[in-house]
Design a protein around this motif. Sequence first.
Motif, mmCIF file in Angstrom:
data_model
loop_
_atom_site.group_PDB
_atom_site.id
_atom_site.type_symbol
_atom_site.label_atom_id
_atom_site.label_comp_id
_atom_site.label_asym_id
_atom_site.label_seq_id
_atom_site.Cartn_x
_atom_site.Cartn_y
_atom_site.Cartn_z
ATOM 1 N N TRP A 55 49.453 24.156 -72.588
ATOM 2 C CA TRP A 55 50.372 23.293 -73.332
ATOM 3 C C TRP A 55 49.602 22.395 -74.287
ATOM 4 N N ALA A 56 48.371 22.043 -73.933
ATOM 5 C CA ALA A 56 47.532 21.264 -74.847
ATOM 6 C C ALA A 56 46.918 22.220 -75.862
ATOM 7 N N ASN A 57 47.590 22.397 -76.994
ATOM 8 C CA ASN A 57 47.074 23.275 -78.050
ATOM 9 C C ASN A 57 47.274 22.577 -79.394
ATOM 10 N N PRO A 58 46.650 23.066 -80.465
ATOM 11 C CA PRO A 58 46.692 22.331 -81.728
ATOM 12 C C PRO A 58 48.104 22.039 -82.247
ATOM 13 N N ALA A 60 50.688 21.278 -80.341
ATOM 14 C CA ALA A 60 51.464 20.473 -79.380
ATOM 15 C C ALA A 60 51.818 19.069 -79.886
ATOM 16 N N PRO A 61 50.866 18.301 -80.494
ATOM 17 C CA PRO A 61 51.225 16.929 -80.868
ATOM 18 C C PRO A 61 52.395 16.868 -81.851
ATOM 19 N N LEU A 93 45.708 14.823 -75.359
ATOM 20 C CA LEU A 93 45.570 14.921 -76.816
ATOM 21 C C LEU A 93 44.194 15.470 -77.208
ATOM 22 N N GLU A 95 42.426 17.518 -75.509
ATOM 23 C CA GLU A 95 42.377 18.952 -75.181
ATOM 24 C C GLU A 95 43.159 19.795 -76.188
ATOM 25 N N CYS A 96 43.923 19.105 -77.090
ATOM 26 C CA CYS A 96 44.645 19.850 -78.124
ATOM 27 C C CYS A 96 43.720 20.274 -79.273
ATOM 28 N N SER A 101 41.039 23.930 -76.943
ATOM 29 C CA SER A 101 42.193 24.757 -76.597
ATOM 30 C C SER A 101 41.771 26.229 -76.492
#
Length: 420
Positions: A55-58, A60-61, A93, A95-96, A101
């Motif tokens: 879920w923490a990927n570029p 996601a934010p 954040l 880990e995004c 990731s």
Amino acid sequence: MHVMVLGAGITGVTTAWFLHEAGFEVSVIDRQFDAGQETSFANGGQISISHPEPWANPCAPLTALSWLGRVGAPLRFVPRAHADQWQWACRFLCECLPGRSRRNTAAIAALAVYSLRKLHHVREAAGIADAYDARAAGILHLFFDPRPFARARAKVEEFARFGIEVRPCTREQCVDAEPALAAVAPRLAGGLFAPNDESGDAMRFSMALARVLADCRVQFHHGMTIEQLLVDDGRFARAMATDSAGKRYAFTADACVVCLGSHGRELLRPLGENLPIFPLKGYSVTAPVIDHARAPTVSLTDEARRIVCSRLGERLRIAGTAELNDYNRDLDQARIRAMLDWAEDRLPGAIARDQVTPWAGLRPATPGGVPIIGRSAYPNIWYNTGHGPLGWTLACGSAAALVALMRGETPVLNFPFRRG
Ligand SMILES: Cc1cc2nc3c(=O)[nH]c(=O)nc-3n(C[C@H](O)[C@H](O)[C@H](O)COP(=O)(O)OP(=O)(O)OC[C@H]3O[C@@H](n4cnc5c(N)ncnc54)[C@H](O)[C@@H]3O)c2cc1C
């Protein structure tokens, strides 16, 4: 050597299985009266090898920002004066970042592929293939918007390098794979079909495996709430627990494995261990199928709504949403309605809407989505925990890998095991 497994969720019972198979003396402690009664109780049911991206990927934010304030949005952040929650959110954040990731995706993918093989082994060796509404019919990821579909298609080759087979499908091919999608076909942009994925009831699997283990003289101490872990001379010595009448017990063993879901962090903190796990609340609804032609047999993932749907025998399970809301497990009716509305919209007439069992559970999530497997700072305290949204998918592989580590072997896996 006697190993005590703390927790009888899906990760605890599979850990007990591989320990027993390797010849250890095994006992299991849990506060519930059977296995699989907390987060493993009513999850989405997917063995989702084809979804290794955390879920923490570029993306996601920005995606999370676009959902802010929307009722029924897949993600919800309930701000609390809880330093752990803010710390976890900041680490999420970080880990995004693309590099992190990518590294986390590779680790989860390697573990997922390995885990599917180990799941096949466990269910055959334990003789429980018929005990948990298993279905090896694949998972179909659905896209209702062409842009995310194009982005997801671009990852098919990357997944193939991990050994994960995913086939792009036109809307017609989606309906061929799952005729129950006929009603939504005109709205579909396309799909990705993962033929090797599976589904099944994690709670029934946990209970069935625990029965087999109990018959093999693995001791289960149910109804025992662990309150403290005590160390002597830098080594784990005993777990202090109380039963429902408030009577105190001391359980000793040569080593222990922490499989306590979202609750391990608090127990380990007094020992100076800071597990980066925070509960991510999710919901599911389970309802009897009333029209077989309209209820899917292939497990589905609606990528836009982050909702999954699995056929479990004569029931349909619909699950989703992520809420950062401490240990709160209240059932928010708006969230439940959102899931039922999803079912009515995507699979009209499939389930009995008036016979729904709602549920909420706490995913034990690490910021990067990679579970914690390996040794703690104490030589005889081990971890198999923090599996977040993929605990059912990763359980058998995580348990097999941990037991290999405990035996001094090096699992052949590109995975960041904890080395103490
Ligand atoms: C809505 C939702 C949908 C999901 N869908 C999927 C899916 O489709 N596929 C997938 O792979 N994963 C899915 N997951 C994730 C998966 O369910 C979890 O990762 C998994 O269940 C975690 O298992 P566990 O054994 O670590 O934790 P748990 O199942 O919570 O087990 C922990 C055990 O520890 C015991 N315990 C805790 N504290 C104490 C204590 N102090 N003393 C004694 N015992 C204690 C509890 O009783 C419990 O039995 C989903 C989760 C949710 C919430």
